[in-house]
Design an enzyme around this catalytic site. Structure first.
Site, PDB file in Angstrom:
ATOM      1  N   HIS A  87       0.836  -1.194   0.000  1.00 41.98           N
ATOM      2  CA  HIS A  87       0.000   0.000   0.000  1.00 41.98           C
ATOM      3  C   HIS A  87       0.872   1.246   0.000  1.00 41.98           C
ATOM      4  O   HIS A  87       1.842   1.352   0.755  1.00 41.98           O
ATOM      5  CB  HIS A  87      -0.912   0.010   1.231  1.00 41.98           C
ATOM      6  CG  HIS A  87      -2.043  -0.955   1.108  1.00 41.98           C
ATOM      7  ND1 HIS A  87      -2.862  -0.961   0.015  1.00 41.98           N
ATOM      8  CD2 HIS A  87      -2.490  -1.928   1.930  1.00 41.98           C
ATOM      9  CE1 HIS A  87      -3.780  -1.912   0.180  1.00 41.98           C
ATOM     10  NE2 HIS A  87      -3.566  -2.510   1.315  1.00 41.98           N
TER      11      HIS A  87
ATOM     12  N   LYS B 155     -13.242   5.063   6.811  1.00 40.62           N
ATOM     13  CA  LYS B 155     -13.679   6.046   5.822  1.00 40.62           C
ATOM     14  C   LYS B 155     -15.200   6.056   5.713  1.00 40.62           C
ATOM     15  O   LYS B 155     -15.827   7.093   5.513  1.00 40.62           O
ATOM     16  CB  LYS B 155     -13.047   5.718   4.465  1.00 40.62           C
ATOM     17  CG  LYS B 155     -13.422   6.661   3.327  1.00 40.62           C
ATOM     18  CD  LYS B 155     -12.577   6.344   2.107  1.00 40.62           C
ATOM     19  CE  LYS B 155     -12.977   7.218   0.926  1.00 40.62           C
ATOM     20  NZ  LYS B 155     -14.171   6.694   0.237  1.00 40.62           N
TER      21      LYS B 155
END
Length: 892
Positions: free
Chosen positions: A136, A554
């Site tokens: 990532h 999120k």
């Protein structure tokens, strides 16, 4: 030893490195740059730095940004080094983390009958911890920079001298002459090579002694852990994570495995050379087992390449001859894979198990001939190392989005969409539906080729090369059954009664709050399917489930995300027990608090009781990898800490630690906090104009220009706006602008609601007695301390249209509320008041971060007005991102 308790030694080393940097600036660019740096640093204290910054040209901005960025990198080195000193001092006073865990278990044995040696042995026989390295894109620093940081850390450990200063100055000069920015986006194999840089070091310097210590400590409580067991192993997603990354093809997956194998063998060869030197045992003096003698005879026949001098000189030293043969076979294994040639029995190794068996032959012979200490020393260290890493260095996970599998089945099976449930629930053990693979679309072919590639890799490298297929965005049990059906077609599983097998397992990834809330139902439906339950049985009755921290945050904010993950684990634990399977949770934690990060030990101890049943996996992402593993001492401590926490959780956290009444009260209070936090968070992110505010007030759109990773920052199949943005750039943007919304927003509203409904005393009790709540509050406090709304106001005032400024007011009000509620709950006068060294470090860093923020805002202004029309200005903007990332110790 330097003073540790008050941070004086750290400050001295930071000052020393800063002075050396000053000399570098003068040598490389002249006295004027050093004077500029000092002028800006002093101007920051008077908040008048803009008077200087506005007069600079782009080349001066680049040099200034680079100077401050390198300062932060040097400060990070000093902090890492002193963290290792603190850990070493603590280890000398209190023992290793593992020894402390064993001591707790030993104390608990006095009062718990279930902790007898037989039960403990069963638990340890099943014990397995696996850090999984991912690619990532949150590591802003290049490896070229990181390696120099490691060299500086090593020099800090040596005594003060002119020679040491000379060498450190040389490295700092090299840093100045090294480009911090990548020239292009890294390919997946570049990312794989970066991870292997750390795995190689762990294999050489850390894991052998770590696992030896674990074995010795467990013996104190009557538990044996064989050298060929795998209490610790390593995983990787790099080359196998296809979700949203079109660059990860089946061919890349194969090449990544090949690259890993080459690294393992190259790292293993010096270990074998050491063994050849040490194992000078003469069969003339003590004898050797018939098994070893026959094995060596076969090796000498199968490996004519073994030099005559070895055959002659070592003819009465069978262990040396065996080690020589293993070395030759490993070299031939590497050549065989590079040429994609067939396995030749006796000449190369087909699997890790075959390699281990050669070592175990030597071990058994030593045990039989008075060589117990020798077998349990160097040889066992080698065996533990091989067991931990395997021929492919790390076990690869493959991941793909759930929608890709249904799309593929729609091409393979007529009327699939109309009969999806019926087909998926009946076809794993039946063949009455026609399946074709000859008319697939290019995308469908790639998806299917992943499965055939997995089958090929398992046949070439052994069963450990790929063990798990992860299904992201799993919304129902049918998303898992779809993958199992494709795997059946590709020959990876068979439920034929004559020869059933399952070469891989399947793991649903639960990412959004809705999926976490449905965790129990999804797993129950999956395990209730008799055919799928047979697959789990064939995989040792272990079901893996991955929990996604980033997307749930999120989606719902930190309070609700953390709480729903906690509750989901309880449900999964109970459903697994109902079906008689072991649950292996895979925690998809990121680097920042907003993506599930935070202290590893606290996170593991805070898991619900019974959810860590001996086995766990967790991701290691981005800058976390370099922070944990770039320095050998820190690598050892971090892995030791992780093993210790997992031991404690497995053995001591098998039953509720609270009464049912306490847990109900705490659950109700946390439900109240989560509900009100969620409402506040969604009121922000659901506003139709928030995307405009986010993009205007942060440098998130520059993320792609930094070439941090091979995966695009946006999801290709999303509708746009915030929905198209991945969780990583979501945290990245808020962090760079110092708003850090994902790490705390909504928590104040949640705590206030609970307080106003009379939950104050219960929350204080939760803070004192509940690991989960204490860790949650601590992580939020840390994020609040890193938030700087004075700096954020720069971004808003200069970059955001006035009609959107109300968002900043909402953020500011919630920040003050969260800060106030945290301080009220913890009874502190200021954030981090109980961690003065850390608080002082963050305050010092803020002084140096301010000019970087000011320059970033100025350059963003120009870029958005199309005034950044030269490479120097664009470069300066990207360098501010690197510098702020280094100053904050993370990007996202």
């Amino acid at each position: 030893m330097k003073e540790l308790s008050d941070g004086a030694g750290l400050r001295n080393d930071v000052r020393k490195l800063g002075d050396l940097l000053g000399h570098t600036l003068v040598r490389q660019e002249g006295e004027s740059l050093l004077q500029l740096v000092e002028s800006v640093r002093l101007a920051v204290k008077k908040t008048s730095e803009n008077e200087i910054l506005d007069t600079l040209d782009d080349e001066q901005r680049v040099q200034l940004v680079r100077a401050f960025s390198i300062y932060f990198n040097l400060a990070n080195v000093a902090e890492q080094f002193h963290r290792s000193l603190l850990l070493k001092a603590e280890k000398e006073n209190s023992g290793s983390w593992t020894s402390r865990a064993v001591k707790k278990i030993s104390e608990a044995q006095k009062n718990r009958q279930d902790l007898n040696e037989d039960n403990l042995q069963k638990l340890i026989d099943n014990f397995s911890v696996r850090p999984v390295f991912t690619a990532h894109p949150t590591e802003a620093a290049r490896r070229s920079v990181l390696t120099k940081m490691v060299s500086l850390s090593e020099l800090l450990a040596t005594p003060d001298s002119d020679l040491r200063d000379r060498r450190m100055s040389e490295i700092i000069d090299l840093l100045w002459q090294t480009d911090e920015l990548r020239l292009g986006r890294p390919e997946p194999l570049d990312e794989a090579a970066n991870a292997l840089f750390y795995l190689d070091d762990l294999m050489r310097n850390t894991v052998p002694s770590l696992l030896e210590n674990l074995s010795l400590e467990l013996k104190k409580i009557g538990v044996e852990i064989n050298s060929w067991q795998k209490p610790l192993s390593f995983g990787t997603w790099i080359g196998g994570d296809r979700d949203g990354n079109p660059n990860v093809t089946p061919q890349i997956t194969s090449e990544a495995v090949l690259l890993q194998t080459g690294h393992f063998i190259r790292t293993m060869l010096p270990i074998l050379d050491e063994l050849r030197q040490e194992l000078s045992v003469s069969s003339k003096i003590v004898g050797a087992s018939l098994e070893l003698q026959e094995s060596v005879e076969k090796d000498l026949i199968n490996l004519p390449e073994i030099e005559e001098r070895y055959r002659r000189q070592n003819q009465q030293e069978p262990y040396r001859l065996k080690a020589t043969a293993i070395r030759h076979r490993l070299t031939l294994t590497q050549k065989r894979h590079a040429a994609n040639a067939p396995h030749l029995a006796g000449r190369d190794y087909q699997s890790t198990a075959e390699l281990l068996e050669d070592f175990l032959i030597m071990r058994r012979s030593l045990i039989e001939h008075h060589g117990e200490l020798i077998a349990q020393g160097t040889l066992d260290r080698a065996i533990r190392t091989i067991s931990a890493f395997g021929l492919t260095h790390a076990t690869m996970d493959v991941r793909e989005h759930s929608g890709a599998h249904h799309d593929l089945l729609s091409q393979m099976i007529n009327n699939y969409q109309e009969n999806q449930s019926k087909i998926l629930n009946t076809q794993l053990s039946s063949n009455d539906v026609a399946i074709q693979t000859s008319h697939l679309t290019p995308i469908g072919q790639k998806t299917y080729q992943v499965f055939t590639t997995i089958n090929d890799l398992i046949s070439r490298f052994g069963s450990e090369v790929i063990e798990t297929y992860i299904i992201s965005m799993t919304k129902s049990h049918e998303d898992v059954l779809a993958v199992a059906l494709i795997a059946k077609v590709a020959g990876l599983i068979s439920l034929d009664s004559d020869n059933p097998f399952a070469k891989i397992g399947f793991a649903p990834l639960l990412e959004t709050v809705a999926e976490l809330q449905s965790a129990g139902e999804i797993l129950d439906a999956l395990l209730s399917n008799k055919d799928y339950r047979k697959i789990v049985e064939l995989r040792g009755n272990i079901q893996e489930v991955m929990l996604g921290y980033s997307d749930s945050n999120k989606d719902a904010g930190i309070a609700t995300s953390q709480w729903e993950i906690q509750k989901a684990q309880r449900k999964l634990r109970d459903i697994a027990a109902k079906h008689g399977v072991k649950l292996r949770l895979f925690h998809g934690r990121g680097g920042s608090v907003g993506r599930g990060g935070g202290p590893t030990y606290d996170a593991i101890i805070a898991l619900p009781w019974g959810t860590l049943d001996g086995q766990m996996k967790m991701t290691e992402q981005g800058e976390v990898i370099s922070d944990k593993y770039s320095v050998p001492e820190l690598a050892y401590e971090n892995l030791d800490l992780t093993l210790a926490a997992a031991l404690e959780a497995t053995i001591l956290n098998r039953a509720p630690r609270q009464t049912a009444e306490e847990l109900d009260n705490w659950t109700n209070a946390m439900d109240l906090i989560s509900e009100n936090s969620f409402i506040k968070y969604r009121s922000l992110v659901d506003h139709p104009n928030l995307p405009n505010y986010f993009y205007q007030s942060t440098p998130v759109e520059q993320l792609g220009d930094l070439f941090l990773g091979s995966r695009p920052s946006r999801r290709p199949d999303a509708a746009g706006g915030l929905n198209s943005l991945r969780a990583i750039p979501w945290v990245f943007g808020w962090t760079q602008s110092r708003q850090i919304v994902p790490g705390w927003f909504g928590v104040g509203s949640g705590l206030k609601a609970a307080r106003e409904q009379g939950k104050t005393e219960i929350m204080k009790e939760m803070l004192k007695e509940w690991h989960f709540f204490r860790t949650f509050i601590s992580n939020v406090e840390m994020t609040l301390a890193k938030t700087d709304l004075n700096q954020a106001k720069r971004y808003v005032d200069k970059l955001v249209e006035p009609g959107l400024h109300h968002f900043f007011e909402v953020i500011k009000i919630e920040f003050e509320l969260t800060r106030s509620e945290i301080l009220n709950l913890t009874q502190k006068e200021a954030l981090l008041s109980d961690q003065p060294i850390l608080a002082r470090t963050l305050a010092t860093r803020d002084n140096y971060l301010a000019p970087l923020h000011a320059m970033q805002v100025s350059l963003l202004q120009r870029a958005r007005k199309n005034q950044v029309d030269n490479p120097a200005a664009s470069r300066a903007l990207l360098l501010t991102i690197n510098g702020i990332a280094a100053g904050l110790r993370n990007t996202g």
